[in-house]
Design a protein around this motif. Structure first.
Motif, PDB file in Angstrom:
ATOM      1  N   ALA A  78       0.257 -68.008   6.677  1.00 45.55           N
ATOM      2  CA  ALA A  78       0.259 -69.354   7.262  1.00 45.55           C
ATOM      3  C   ALA A  78      -1.119 -69.994   7.175  1.00 45.55           C
ATOM      4  O   ALA A  78      -1.260 -71.174   6.818  1.00 45.55           O
ATOM      5  CB  ALA A  78       0.726 -69.283   8.708  1.00 45.55           C
ATOM      6  N   LEU A  79      -2.149 -69.222   7.491  1.00 45.90           N
ATOM      7  CA  LEU A  79      -3.517 -69.743   7.453  1.00 45.90           C
ATOM      8  C   LEU A  79      -3.952 -70.050   6.022  1.00 45.90           C
ATOM      9  O   LEU A  79      -4.660 -71.033   5.768  1.00 45.90           O
ATOM     10  CB  LEU A  79      -4.475 -68.749   8.110  1.00 45.90           C
ATOM     11  N   ALA A  80      -3.531 -69.217   5.089  1.00 49.37           N
ATOM     12  CA  ALA A  80      -3.883 -69.455   3.690  1.00 49.37           C
ATOM     13  C   ALA A  80      -3.248 -70.752   3.193  1.00 49.37           C
ATOM     14  O   ALA A  80      -3.853 -71.476   2.382  1.00 49.37           O
ATOM     15  CB  ALA A  80      -3.427 -68.279   2.830  1.00 49.37           C
ATOM     16  N   ARG A  81      -2.060 -71.061   3.669  1.00 49.34           N
ATOM     17  CA  ARG A  81      -1.354 -72.269   3.218  1.00 49.34           C
ATOM     18  C   ARG A  81      -1.874 -73.530   3.913  1.00 49.34           C
ATOM     19  O   ARG A  81      -2.112 -74.548   3.278  1.00 49.34           O
ATOM     20  CB  ARG A  81       0.142 -72.108   3.464  1.00 49.34           C
ATOM     21  N   TYR A  82      -2.057 -73.454   5.234  1.00 47.20           N
ATOM     22  CA  TYR A  82      -2.348 -74.664   6.005  1.00 47.20           C
ATOM     23  C   TYR A  82      -3.736 -74.694   6.657  1.00 47.20           C
ATOM     24  O   TYR A  82      -4.171 -75.756   7.098  1.00 47.20           O
ATOM     25  CB  TYR A  82      -1.299 -74.853   7.101  1.00 47.20           C
ATOM     26  N   GLY A  83      -4.361 -73.538   6.796  1.00 45.84           N
ATOM     27  CA  GLY A  83      -5.684 -73.497   7.406  1.00 45.84           C
ATOM     28  C   GLY A  83      -5.694 -73.430   8.916  1.00 45.84           C
ATOM     29  O   GLY A  83      -6.766 -73.251   9.529  1.00 45.84           O
ATOM     30  N   ARG A  84      -4.528 -73.530   9.532  1.00 51.34           N
ATOM     31  CA  ARG A  84      -4.449 -73.472  10.995  1.00 51.34           C
ATOM     32  C   ARG A  84      -3.012 -73.183  11.419  1.00 51.34           C
ATOM     33  O   ARG A  84      -2.068 -73.368  10.628  1.00 51.34           O
ATOM     34  CB  ARG A  84      -4.940 -74.770  11.627  1.00 51.34           C
ATOM     35  N   ILE A  85      -2.848 -72.760  12.655  1.00 55.99           N
ATOM     36  CA  ILE A  85      -1.526 -72.594  13.259  1.00 55.99           C
ATOM     37  C   ILE A  85      -1.611 -73.245  14.633  1.00 55.99           C
ATOM     38  O   ILE A  85      -2.327 -72.757  15.521  1.00 55.99           O
ATOM     39  CB  ILE A  85      -1.121 -71.110  13.401  1.00 55.99           C
ATOM     40  N   ASP A  86      -0.915 -74.349  14.819  1.00 56.15           N
ATOM     41  CA  ASP A  86      -0.988 -75.087  16.079  1.00 56.15           C
ATOM     42  C   ASP A  86       0.064 -74.642  17.083  1.00 56.15           C
ATOM     43  O   ASP A  86      -0.162 -74.706  18.295  1.00 56.15           O
ATOM     44  CB  ASP A  86      -0.812 -76.583  15.814  1.00 56.15           C
ATOM     45  N   ILE A  87       1.214 -74.210  16.570  1.00 57.60           N
ATOM     46  CA  ILE A  87       2.360 -73.915  17.426  1.00 57.60           C
ATOM     47  C   ILE A  87       3.035 -72.645  16.930  1.00 57.60           C
ATOM     48  O   ILE A  87       3.243 -72.469  15.729  1.00 57.60           O
ATOM     49  CB  ILE A  87       3.382 -75.072  17.386  1.00 57.60           C
ATOM     50  N   LEU A  88       3.374 -71.765  17.859  1.00 57.22           N
ATOM     51  CA  LEU A  88       4.203 -70.593  17.562  1.00 57.22           C
ATOM     52  C   LEU A  88       5.450 -70.679  18.422  1.00 57.22           C
ATOM     53  O   LEU A  88       5.356 -70.794  19.649  1.00 57.22           O
ATOM     54  CB  LEU A  88       3.445 -69.297  17.875  1.00 57.22           C
ATOM     55  N   VAL A  89       6.611 -70.655  17.768  1.00 56.28           N
ATOM     56  CA  VAL A  89       7.882 -70.636  18.508  1.00 56.28           C
ATOM     57  C   VAL A  89       8.622 -69.359  18.142  1.00 56.28           C
ATOM     58  O   VAL A  89       9.055 -69.177  17.001  1.00 56.28           O
ATOM     59  CB  VAL A  89       8.755 -71.862  18.189  1.00 56.28           C
ATOM     60  N   ASN A  90       8.762 -68.471  19.101  1.00 57.06           N
ATOM     61  CA  ASN A  90       9.448 -67.196  18.894  1.00 57.06           C
ATOM     62  C   ASN A  90      10.922 -67.344  19.268  1.00 57.06           C
ATOM     63  O   ASN A  90      11.289 -67.278  20.435  1.00 57.06           O
ATOM     64  CB  ASN A  90       8.802 -66.101  19.750  1.00 57.06           C
ATOM     65  N   VAL A  91      11.751 -67.570  18.253  1.00 60.45           N
ATOM     66  CA  VAL A  91      13.187 -67.700  18.478  1.00 60.45           C
ATOM     67  C   VAL A  91      13.916 -66.401  18.155  1.00 60.45           C
ATOM     68  O   VAL A  91      14.912 -66.062  18.793  1.00 60.45           O
ATOM     69  CB  VAL A  91      13.791 -68.833  17.613  1.00 60.45           C
ATOM     70  N   ALA A  92      13.432 -65.664  17.165  1.00 56.49           N
ATOM     71  CA  ALA A  92      14.129 -64.470  16.687  1.00 56.49           C
ATOM     72  C   ALA A  92      14.420 -63.509  17.830  1.00 56.49           C
ATOM     73  O   ALA A  92      13.567 -63.232  18.674  1.00 56.49           O
ATOM     74  CB  ALA A  92      13.288 -63.777  15.624  1.00 56.49           C
ATOM     75  N   GLY A  93      15.634 -63.003  17.843  1.00 59.37           N
ATOM     76  CA  GLY A  93      16.030 -62.052  18.881  1.00 59.37           C
ATOM     77  C   GLY A  93      17.473 -61.652  18.675  1.00 59.37           C
ATOM     78  O   GLY A  93      18.157 -62.144  17.777  1.00 59.37           O
ATOM     79  N   GLY A  94      17.932 -60.760  19.503  1.00 58.15           N
ATOM     80  CA  GLY A  94      19.303 -60.283  19.417  1.00 58.15           C
ATOM     81  C   GLY A  94      19.938 -60.224  20.783  1.00 58.15           C
ATOM     82  O   GLY A  94      19.260 -60.364  21.813  1.00 58.15           O
ATOM     83  N   SER A  95      21.239 -60.014  20.809  1.00 61.11           N
ATOM     84  CA  SER A  95      21.983 -60.022  22.074  1.00 61.11           C
ATOM     85  C   SER A  95      22.247 -58.624  22.621  1.00 61.11           C
ATOM     86  O   SER A  95      22.508 -58.455  23.809  1.00 61.11           O
ATOM     87  CB  SER A  95      23.308 -60.759  21.894  1.00 61.11           C
ATOM     88  N   GLY A  96      22.198 -57.615  21.749  1.00 64.02           N
ATOM     89  CA  GLY A  96      22.493 -56.266  22.211  1.00 64.02           C
ATOM     90  C   GLY A  96      23.949 -56.104  22.577  1.00 64.02           C
ATOM     91  O   GLY A  96      24.772 -56.997  22.373  1.00 64.02           O
ATOM     92  N   PRO A  97      24.313 -54.947  23.131  1.00 66.28           N
ATOM     93  CA  PRO A  97      25.715 -54.699  23.491  1.00 66.28           C
ATOM     94  C   PRO A  97      26.196 -55.634  24.598  1.00 66.28           C
ATOM     95  O   PRO A  97      25.443 -55.964  25.516  1.00 66.28           O
ATOM     96  CB  PRO A  97      25.716 -53.235  23.963  1.00 66.28           C
ATOM     97  N   ILE A  98      27.427 -56.070  24.492  1.00 65.01           N
ATOM     98  CA  ILE A  98      28.029 -56.972  25.469  1.00 65.01           C
ATOM     99  C   ILE A  98      29.196 -56.267  26.144  1.00 65.01           C
ATOM    100  O   ILE A  98      30.045 -55.679  25.484  1.00 65.01           O
ATOM    101  CB  ILE A  98      28.514 -58.270  24.790  1.00 65.01           C
ATOM    102  N   GLY A  99      29.217 -56.308  27.482  1.00 60.56           N
ATOM    103  CA  GLY A  99      30.319 -55.724  28.235  1.00 60.56           C
ATOM    104  C   GLY A  99      30.175 -54.246  28.525  1.00 60.56           C
ATOM    105  O   GLY A  99      31.086 -53.623  29.077  1.00 60.56           O
ATOM    106  N   LYS A 100      29.014 -53.656  28.170  1.00 51.78           N
ATOM    107  CA  LYS A 100      28.778 -52.239  28.460  1.00 51.78           C
ATOM    108  C   LYS A 100      27.926 -52.090  29.714  1.00 51.78           C
ATOM    109  O   LYS A 100      26.942 -52.811  29.897  1.00 51.78           O
ATOM    110  CB  LYS A 100      28.043 -51.569  27.297  1.00 51.78           C
TER     111      LYS A 100
END
Length: 263
Positions: A78-100
């Motif tokens: 990211a830094l090599a492409r743009y020179g800075r990172i202003d915002i980080l949004v962590n969306v990635a995740g999972g739900s795990g087992p449901i109903g256990k």
């Protein structure tokens, strides 16, 4: 209101589907250049093309977020492409087992979701924060969940991971605040989409012997506003916390759930 996000650089994890896609396109519509990271590069390429059509820069990086070396490489790309990172949004995740129950959940199921939902976010913050400190500020938005605020029977692994993410968020907020970095958590409730309909509602329908439509209605009835959130509702909350409009807000959990966790 102009959120003044044009030409900011936003690194977004889990950008390809559901709320991740909605968040990605919302930041693109505000004029942010994007770094989009995750395992499924083909799916990310699709949303990157949609974002680029809005006139913003896009960089797609294949990354296993649970691997610290890969997240460090992500930040450097990211830094090599743009020179800075202003915002980080962590969306990635999972739900795990449901109903256990907790005693039915296997150690592997528990560890897998905790590693993804907690370690993945820690790794990206660990990789990105030094650049934000060096440039004089930044914004971090972690996408948690309301089951990390009230707990939920049958969702012990997911709930534990989102409670843990809240602690990580608050600790980083305290540490990074002196460097003009805001670190906050958006906590969606149920969000309409394939996962909600095909896993959560289907599980309730099977257990209670009701239709899928009735299960969806019952979920909506739990909320003060009597409706289930949409991907766009979560995206708008992320925009708010990534902008200077929220400059004096840090370390908070912002429920986006129609009135459930806080009421």
């Amino acid at each position: 209101m102009d959120l003044k996000l044009r030409q900011k650089v936003a690194l977004i994890t889990g950008p390809a589907k559901g709320m991740g896609r909605a968040i990605t396109l919302a930041f693109a519509q505000e004029g942010c250049d994007l770094v989009l990271a995750g395992r499924d590069v083909a799916a990310i390429d699709t949303v990157a093309t949609e974002a680029a059509a809005l006139g913003v820069g896009t960089l797609v990086v294949a990354c296993d977020l649970t691997d610290a070396a890969q997240t460090e490489a992500l930040a450097q790309a990211a830094l090599a492409r743009y020179g800075r990172i202003d915002i980080l949004v962590n969306v990635a995740g999972g739900s795990g087992p449901i109903g256990k129950t907790g005693w039915e959940t296997t150690a592997e199921e528990f560890n897998d979701i905790v590693e993804l939902n907690m370690t993945g976010c820690f790794n990206t913050m660990h990789a990105v924060l030094p650049a934000m400190i060096a440039q004089g500020g930044g914004k971090v938005v972690n996408v948690g969940g309301t089951f990390g605020m009230r707990g939920r029977a049958g969702r012990v692994a997911y709930s534990a991971s989102k409670w843990g993410l809240r602690g990580i968020t608050k600790s980083f907020a305290l540490e990074a605040g002196a460097h003009n970095i805001n670190v906050n958590c958006v906590a969606p409730g149920m969000v309409d989409g394939p996962r909600f309909r095909e896993k959560v509602c289907a599980n309730m329908a099977d257990k209670l012997g009701i239709t899928l439509e009735e299960a969806m209605r019952r979920h909506a009835e739990d909320y003060a506003l009597k409706r289930v959130s949409l991907d766009e509702d979560v995206a708008h909350a992320c925009l708010f916390l990534a902008s200077e409009v929220s400059r004096q807000i840090t370390g908070v959990d912002l429920p986006v759930d129609g009135g459930w966790a806080a009421l």
